[in-house]
Enzyme design. Structure first.
Site, PDB file in Angstrom:
ATOM      1  N   ARG A 104      68.278  77.529 -33.330  1.00 51.67           N
ATOM      2  CA  ARG A 104      67.851  78.126 -34.610  1.00 51.67           C
ATOM      3  C   ARG A 104      68.539  77.400 -35.764  1.00 51.67           C
ATOM      4  NH1 ARG A 104      65.161  80.783 -31.376  1.00 51.67           N
ATOM      5  NH2 ARG A 104      65.177  83.044 -31.107  1.00 51.67           N
TER       6      ARG A 104
ATOM      7  N   GLN B 276      75.493  77.979 -51.384  1.00 45.70           N
ATOM      8  CA  GLN B 276      76.754  77.245 -51.441  1.00 45.70           C
ATOM      9  C   GLN B 276      77.104  76.788 -52.860  1.00 45.70           C
ATOM     10  OE1 GLN B 276      76.035  73.405 -49.055  1.00 45.70           O
ATOM     11  NE2 GLN B 276      74.054  74.400 -49.257  1.00 45.70           N
TER      12      GLN B 276
ATOM     13  N   ARG C 228      73.260  80.568 -28.059  1.00 51.26           N
ATOM     14  CA  ARG C 228      72.295  79.733 -28.784  1.00 51.26           C
ATOM     15  C   ARG C 228      72.958  78.478 -29.343  1.00 51.26           C
ATOM     16  NH1 ARG C 228      69.446  84.658 -32.181  1.00 51.26           N
ATOM     17  NH2 ARG C 228      67.782  84.992 -30.681  1.00 51.26           N
TER      18      ARG C 228
ATOM     19  N   ARG D 246      68.293  68.959 -65.698  1.00 50.08           N
ATOM     20  CA  ARG D 246      68.412  67.548 -65.308  1.00 50.08           C
ATOM     21  C   ARG D 246      67.683  66.668 -66.329  1.00 50.08           C
ATOM     22  NH1 ARG D 246      70.865  67.339 -60.373  1.00 50.08           N
ATOM     23  NH2 ARG D 246      70.577  69.084 -58.950  1.00 50.08           N
TER      24      ARG D 246
ATOM     25  N   THR E 177      80.648  68.783 -59.262  1.00 49.52           N
ATOM     26  CA  THR E 177      79.560  68.779 -58.289  1.00 49.52           C
ATOM     27  C   THR E 177      80.084  69.219 -56.929  1.00 49.52           C
ATOM     28  OG1 THR E 177      78.054  67.410 -56.978  1.00 49.52           O
ATOM     29  CG2 THR E 177      79.852  66.237 -58.029  1.00 49.52           C
ATOM     30  N   ILE E 178      79.324  70.072 -56.273  1.00 52.60           N
ATOM     31  CA  ILE E 178      79.748  70.482 -54.921  1.00 52.60           C
ATOM     32  C   ILE E 178      79.690  69.294 -53.965  1.00 52.60           C
ATOM     33  CG2 ILE E 178      79.073  72.909 -55.184  1.00 52.60           C
ATOM     34  CD1 ILE E 178      76.612  72.223 -53.372  1.00 52.60           C
ATOM     35  N   ASP E 179      78.953  68.235 -54.347  1.00 50.47           N
ATOM     36  CA  ASP E 179      78.797  67.074 -53.448  1.00 50.47           C
ATOM     37  C   ASP E 179      80.106  66.290 -53.287  1.00 50.47           C
ATOM     38  OD1 ASP E 179      76.210  67.909 -53.618  1.00 50.47           O
ATOM     39  OD2 ASP E 179      75.506  66.236 -54.849  1.00 50.47           O
TER      40      ASP E 179
ATOM     41  N   GLU F 216      72.288  67.536 -45.663  1.00 49.61           N
ATOM     42  CA  GLU F 216      70.860  67.368 -45.983  1.00 49.61           C
ATOM     43  C   GLU F 216      70.448  65.898 -46.035  1.00 49.61           C
ATOM     44  OE1 GLU F 216      70.233  68.973 -49.938  1.00 49.61           O
ATOM     45  OE2 GLU F 216      71.607  67.523 -50.849  1.00 49.61           O
TER      46      GLU F 216
ATOM     47  N   GLY G 239      73.127  69.929 -61.105  1.00 52.89           N
ATOM     48  CA  GLY G 239      73.266  71.107 -60.245  1.00 52.89           C
ATOM     49  C   GLY G 239      74.577  71.799 -60.562  1.00 52.89           C
TER      50      GLY G 239
ATOM     51  N   ASP H 258      77.268  62.578 -61.524  1.00 48.68           N
ATOM     52  CA  ASP H 258      77.084  61.189 -61.943  1.00 48.68           C
ATOM     53  C   ASP H 258      75.955  61.025 -62.963  1.00 48.68           C
ATOM     54  OD1 ASP H 258      75.282  61.877 -59.966  1.00 48.68           O
ATOM     55  OD2 ASP H 258      75.385  59.969 -58.905  1.00 48.68           O
TER      56      ASP H 258
ATOM     57  N   MET I 146      74.235  71.022 -48.315  1.00 50.54           N
ATOM     58  CA  MET I 146      73.831  70.047 -49.338  1.00 50.54           C
ATOM     59  C   MET I 146      74.774  68.836 -49.332  1.00 50.54           C
ATOM     60  SD  MET I 146      72.695  72.337 -52.579  1.00 50.54           S
ATOM     61  CE  MET I 146      71.064  73.078 -52.675  1.00 50.54           C
ATOM     62  N   GLY I 147      74.776  68.103 -50.426  1.00 52.55           N
ATOM     63  CA  GLY I 147      75.690  66.969 -50.546  1.00 52.55           C
ATOM     64  C   GLY I 147      75.016  65.662 -50.910  1.00 52.55           C
ATOM     65  N   ARG I 148      73.671  65.709 -50.969  1.00 52.84           N
ATOM     66  CA  ARG I 148      72.891  64.503 -51.282  1.00 52.84           C
ATOM     67  C   ARG I 148      73.270  63.345 -50.351  1.00 52.84           C
ATOM     68  NH1 ARG I 148      71.515  64.534 -57.305  1.00 52.84           N
ATOM     69  NH2 ARG I 148      69.661  65.620 -56.663  1.00 52.84           N
TER      70      ARG I 148
ATOM     71  N   ASP J  57      81.052  63.677 -54.724  1.00 54.37           N
ATOM     72  CA  ASP J  57      80.725  62.256 -54.533  1.00 54.37           C
ATOM     73  C   ASP J  57      81.066  61.380 -55.733  1.00 54.37           C
ATOM     74  OD1 ASP J  57      78.829  63.293 -56.216  1.00 54.37           O
ATOM     75  OD2 ASP J  57      77.105  62.400 -55.216  1.00 54.37           O
TER      76      ASP J  57
HETATM   77  O1  F6P Z   1      74.086  67.615 -56.688  1.00 55.35           O
HETATM   78  C1  F6P Z   1      74.197  68.946 -56.361  1.00 55.35           C
HETATM   79  C2  F6P Z   1      73.066  69.376 -55.475  1.00 55.35           C
HETATM   80  O2  F6P Z   1      73.285  70.728 -55.127  1.00 55.35           O
HETATM   81  C3  F6P Z   1      72.851  68.521 -54.239  1.00 55.35           C
HETATM   82  O3  F6P Z   1      73.738  68.808 -53.194  1.00 55.35           O
HETATM   83  C4  F6P Z   1      71.413  68.845 -53.919  1.00 55.35           C
HETATM   84  O4  F6P Z   1      70.798  67.780 -53.198  1.00 55.35           O
HETATM   85  C5  F6P Z   1      70.799  68.965 -55.281  1.00 55.35           C
HETATM   86  O5  F6P Z   1      71.834  69.301 -56.167  1.00 55.35           O
HETATM   87  C6  F6P Z   1      69.725  70.022 -55.368  1.00 55.35           C
HETATM   88  O6  F6P Z   1      69.148  69.923 -56.612  1.00 55.35           O
HETATM   89  P1  F6P Z   1      68.288  71.047 -57.318  1.00 55.35           P
HETATM   90  O7  F6P Z   1      69.249  72.040 -57.901  1.00 55.35           O
HETATM   91  O8  F6P Z   1      67.555  70.322 -58.381  1.00 55.35           O
HETATM   92  O9  F6P Z   1      67.408  71.653 -56.278  1.00 55.35           O
END
Ligand code: F6P
Length: 341
Positions: free
Chosen positions: A266, A274, A161, A71, A124-126, A221, A10, A102, A168-170, A128
């Site tokens: 909502r 992001q 509301r 990927r 990675t934005i995650d 997520e 990603g 990773d 995201m972030g896996r 991690d």
């Molecule tokens: O690892 C980066 C990431 O954006 C995660 O936060 C997310 O779960 C995943 O990639 C989404 O993957 P794709 O781009 O394959 O939809």
């Protein structure tokens, strides 16, 4: 010397800035750079183009990656690793720089026994990846999350509301935790701690009793509701590295809250917003430092390592150590989750 570079997984803002740094710093040291296209698909299929100083001009502030990403996993294809080795030989590549998370860097590490000399740049934005304080792209994503929360606040307050923001972030909660603190979320949910719907409801009720007529919930997520069977997936089919696409837990929470609340609930899923756009200044600097460090490590003959930010220094860490396990939000930071409740 001739370097190869590829960008996989990603994307996130700052990759192009890293490419610019590799090429420009490399040129100063007499190192030519070849860019492989679309992650590991490039070396698998010999999709390659030279990267000159002119090619990387003007890229500092441009998000995404001019090389494209995928990927692709060479270890999932018969003879895949051998194909990579052959492409590198044919193109006279002395060492490879793999920019990614990773999975992407994991392939680089697994290719070491095949004689591939590689250096990883964590992107990675995650956020991690272990042993680096930050991965490239994380702070750019935090800016987006924080701005989204600012915007949600004004509309939530106007309409009384509960607004839920899914990020995201896996399996890691960095985006949710840091984004939530930066944007003043009232409830922050991360994958590292299973959450209970009653507790989320109680927190919102408490705000109502304090005459707060809106609430903002940020949820990763990968967060796991105690009442569900594991993570909520958007697509059960797994990618070449065995990951299902996560998504939908924000809606799950909204549905459960709506059943018992008067206030409308909502959901906004920030999704790919992001990951796109211009890198934050922090990432532009980190990318420039990571790119130059990768060239320096290669000159010193340090391979099978990753560029890592530790405190204020960029240091090499063994890919094996960095990739042993994904990095969760540290125990010592978890007090932040409840700091402003
Ligand atoms: O690892 C980066 C990431 O954006 C995660 O936060 C997310 O779960 C995943 O990639 C989404 O993957 P794709 O781009 O394959 O939809």
């Amino acid at each position: 010397m001739r370097a190869g570079v590829l960008t996989g997984g990603g994307d996130s803002p700052g990759i192009n800035a890293a490419l610019r740094s590799i090429v420009r710093f490399g040129a100063k040291r007499g190192i030519e750079v070849m860019g492989f296209l679309e992650g590991w698909k490039g070396p698998m299929q010999n999709l390659v183009q030279p990267l000159t100083v002119a090619d990387v001009s003007g890229l500092l502030h441009i998000g995404g990656t001019i090389l494209g990403s995928s990927r692709t996993n060479p270890f999932r294809v018969d003879g895949g690793p051998e194909q990579v080795v052959e492409t590198l030989d044919v193109n006279g590549i002395d060492f490879l720089i793999a920019i990614g998370g990773d999975d992407t860097m994991g392939v680089a590490h697994r290719l070491a026994p095949y004689g591939v000399e590689a250096i990883g740049i964590p992107q990675t934005i995650d956020n991690d990846i272990a042993l680096t304080d930050y991965s490239l792209g994380f702070w750019s994503a935090i800016e987006v999350v924080s701005e989204a929360l600012d915007r949600l606040h004004t509309t939530a307050a106007s309409h009384h509301r509960v607004l839920i923001l899914e990020v995201m972030g896996r399996d890691a909660g960095w985006l949710s935790l840091y984004g939530g603190i930066a944007g003043g979320a009232d409830v922050i949910l991360i994958p590292e701690i299973q959450f209970d719907m009653d507790a989320v409801y109680a927190k919102i009720q408490r705000r109502e009793r304090l005459k707060k007529r809106f609430s903002i919930v940020i949820i990763a997520e990968g967060a796991v509701p105690a009442s569900a069977h594991g993570q909520v997936v958007a697509e059960a089919e797994v990618d070449a590295f065995g990951h299902a696409r996560l998504g939908g837990v924000g809606q799950y929470v909204a549905n459960r809250l709506s059943e018992r609340m008067q206030m409308p609930v909502r959901v906004t899923n920030l999704a790919y917003l992001q990951r796109g756009g211009s890198p934050a200044p922090f990432d532009r600097i980190l990318a420039s430092r990571f790119g130059a460090a990768a060239i320096e490590f290669a000159e010193d003959g340090q391979f099978d390592v990753m560029t890592a930010l530790q405190a204020t220094a960029i240091v090499p860490v063994a890919l094996e150590d960095a990739l042993r396990a994904p990095r969760p939000v540290k125990e010592g930071l978890r007090y932040l989750l409840e700091l402003f409740e």
